[in-house]
Design a protein around this motif. Structure first.
Motif, mmCIF file in Angstrom:
data_model
loop_
_atom_site.group_PDB
_atom_site.id
_atom_site.type_symbol
_atom_site.label_atom_id
_atom_site.label_comp_id
_atom_site.label_asym_id
_atom_site.label_seq_id
_atom_site.Cartn_x
_atom_site.Cartn_y
_atom_site.Cartn_z
ATOM 1 N N ALA A 34 -15.022 6.102 -5.080
ATOM 2 C CA ALA A 34 -13.882 5.881 -4.190
ATOM 3 C C ALA A 34 -13.832 7.069 -3.245
ATOM 4 N N GLU A 35 -14.285 6.872 -2.014
ATOM 5 C CA GLU A 35 -14.497 7.995 -1.109
ATOM 6 C C GLU A 35 -13.634 7.909 0.143
ATOM 7 N N SER A 36 -13.236 9.080 0.595
ATOM 8 C CA SER A 36 -12.533 9.181 1.869
ATOM 9 C C SER A 36 -13.356 10.060 2.810
ATOM 10 N N ARG A 95 -8.421 6.076 -10.567
ATOM 11 C CA ARG A 95 -7.938 5.005 -11.448
ATOM 12 C C ARG A 95 -8.109 3.638 -10.777
ATOM 13 N N GLY A 96 -7.723 3.574 -9.505
ATOM 14 C CA GLY A 96 -7.807 2.306 -8.796
ATOM 15 C C GLY A 96 -9.217 1.821 -8.614
ATOM 16 N N GLY A 97 -10.144 2.744 -8.325
ATOM 17 C CA GLY A 97 -11.544 2.355 -8.163
ATOM 18 C C GLY A 97 -12.140 1.806 -9.437
ATOM 19 N N ALA A 98 -11.827 2.457 -10.568
ATOM 20 C CA ALA A 98 -12.328 1.978 -11.861
ATOM 21 C C ALA A 98 -11.757 0.611 -12.191
ATOM 22 N N ASP A 149 -16.484 1.815 -16.239
ATOM 23 C CA ASP A 149 -16.044 2.853 -17.166
ATOM 24 C C ASP A 149 -15.654 4.150 -16.466
ATOM 25 N N LEU A 150 -16.297 4.428 -15.343
ATOM 26 C CA LEU A 150 -16.151 5.734 -14.707
ATOM 27 C C LEU A 150 -16.006 5.539 -13.202
ATOM 28 N N CYS A 151 -15.143 6.332 -12.585
ATOM 29 C CA CYS A 151 -15.032 6.308 -11.119
ATOM 30 C C CYS A 151 -14.809 7.724 -10.625
ATOM 31 N N ILE A 152 -15.572 8.115 -9.609
ATOM 32 C CA ILE A 152 -15.402 9.417 -8.989
ATOM 33 C C ILE A 152 -14.733 9.216 -7.624
ATOM 34 N N SER A 153 -13.665 9.959 -7.357
ATOM 35 C CA SER A 153 -12.969 9.862 -6.076
ATOM 36 C C SER A 153 -13.098 11.174 -5.322
ATOM 37 N N GLY A 166 -11.308 13.272 -8.178
ATOM 38 C CA GLY A 166 -10.833 12.763 -9.457
ATOM 39 C C GLY A 166 -11.947 12.027 -10.170
ATOM 40 N N CYS A 167 -12.035 12.223 -11.469
ATOM 41 C CA CYS A 167 -13.035 11.510 -12.256
ATOM 42 C C CYS A 167 -12.336 10.766 -13.394
ATOM 43 N N PHE A 168 -12.371 9.443 -13.302
ATOM 44 C CA PHE A 168 -11.795 8.595 -14.341
ATOM 45 C C PHE A 168 -12.873 8.254 -15.352
#
Length: 415
Positions: free
Chosen positions: A277-279, A338-341, A347-351, A373-375
């Motif tokens: 999830a990137e900006s 959280r939203g990306g996952a 299981d995992l999402c890096i923002s 953020g790492c979910f």
């Protein structure tokens, strides 16, 4: 053994072409245990090339020239080398046949007369087959020195060096040179060098040399020995000592494995799936991951949510969070992860959200401020960074550190 590199071509001097050949050859010589003390770039000028070659032969054992082997009048490398070595150019029958075969297999079956020039080599020299073009490489021995001429196009030069020239140079060495690379992430070059200062100060054989790149430090252990097995035995205790000192910061000892490949392998091993999830990085993190063949087994989705509206619509970041804390904040990074996952079902999402500049910074939130953020398994960990440099450098640092963050979270979860 000392080698010198000469890159030939006016287009290199003018900056029309980036000189990737010199970088490749310097690295390969280092791996072979050959010292490169000098590099030169010379335009398509016979007098200046002749002067540069004579100087190189006076101080180096091997001179490697790239470029100037083409069929046109400004391709003067072998003519100049032949003159400096005091030899005539003669036609190499084998190279002529290869040129004929090359054109027979193309849609242009008529061979221009100037292409036959490429079958000419200095008398007594060795022609090296070119599997990707018409210009053969050339090896010429002269008064205990070796001159090696290679074609300029990298897609011809690199395979030729790898297949033919590297083994030739290795045979010139009285001993076998063997190297192992230890790849470290998450530690700066200065700290790494400090941690191995005693090894560097006391080294003789093997040697340890650091090479820094963004977010990584590579340590190359090189040993000389009568054979590969003996060299490996010299390297083994040094490699074990580095493993003891750097632990999980070592992501690979495979010279060809990249950071993203090691992460993909870790995800597969642990049966985890990932999303991004990137900006401010605009998809560069997912771009690094999809460099890896077969990553579709673990990589599910990449969200590029540059605008606040996109963060809300696609990732479920609340408008209240954006109003209260802003897009570049710990809270937004957490909700993006959280939203990306959730959206990707993984299981995992890096923002990643930050201010890449050059504008948009404030006293509280300067240019270079990035939150990630790492979910993983229902928990979000957030890290804050302040990177220096221009927009490109800030984004580059953010991408590498996002990958390192993913790796750290997986390893911490395992522990």
């Amino acid at each position: 053994m000392k080698a010198e590199l000469i890159s030939v071509g006016t287009e290199l001097l003018l900056g029309n072409i980036v000189n990737t050949n010199a970088s490749f050859l310097a690295e390969q010589c280092a791996r072979l245990g050959i010292s490169v003390y000098y590099q030169s770039v010379v335009g398509d000028n016979k007098e200046r090339l002749s002067e540069t070659l004579k100087t190189a032969l006076s101080r180096s054992d091997v001179v490697i020239l790239t470029g100037g082997l083409g069929p046109t009048k400004d391709d003067l490398t072998k003519e100049t080398v032949a003159e400096v070595l005091g030899r005539q150019l003669v036609e190499d029958a084998h190279s002529r046949k290869r040129i004929e075969a090359y054109f027979a297999g193309s849609r242009h079956r008529i061979i221009p007369d100037n292409n036959w020039k490429q079958a000419q080599i200095p008398e007594g020299a060795i022609a090296v087959d070119n599997e990707n073009g018409t210009a053969p490489g050339i090896i010429a021995e002269h008064n205990g020195k070796t001159v090696i001429m290679l074609p300029g196009p990298p897609n011809e030069m690199i395979p030729m060096f790898t297949i033919s020239i590297a083994p030739f140079l290795n045979r010139l060495q009285p001993e076998v040179i063997y190297s192992q690379t230890v790849k470290i992430c998450g530690l700066g070059e200065s700290l790494v060098e400090t941690m191995i200062g005693d090894l560097i100060d006391g080294q003789s054989n093997p040697t340890v040399a650091p090479y820094a790149k963004t977010g990584e430090v590579h340590l190359r252990i090189t040993a000389k020995a009568p054979d590969k097995e003996s060299a490996f035995r010299l390297i083994e205790p040094v490699s074990a000592e580095l493993a003891k000192r750097f632990g999980n910061h070592i992501y690979s000892t495979d010279d060809k494995e990249t950071l993203e490949e090691s992460i993909a392998s870790l995800l597969k091993k642990k049966n985890l799936t990932i999303a991004t999830a990137e900006s401010c990085t605009g998809g560069l993190v997912s771009g690094r991951l999809v460099n890896v063949p077969g990553v579709s087994d673990v990589f599910k989705a990449g969200f590029v949510t540059y605008a606040n509206e996109a963060k809300t619509e696609f990732l479920g970041v609340s408008e209240e969070t954006l109003r209260a804390y802003g897009a570049v904040s710990e809270q937004t990074a957490e909700e993006m992860a959280r939203g990306g996952a959730s959206k990707a079902g993984c299981d995992l999402c890096i923002s990643v959200t930050g201010i890449a500049g050059p504008d948009g910074g404030t006293d509280d939130k300067p240019v270079g401020l990035v939150y990630m953020g790492c979910f993983l398994n229902g928990k979000v960990t957030v890290r804050k960074f302040i990177f220096k440099g221009n927009r490109s450098k800030i984004r580059e640092n953010a991408v590498v550190n996002a990958l390192i963050f993913v790796r750290d979270c997986i390893l911490e979860d395992i522990e």
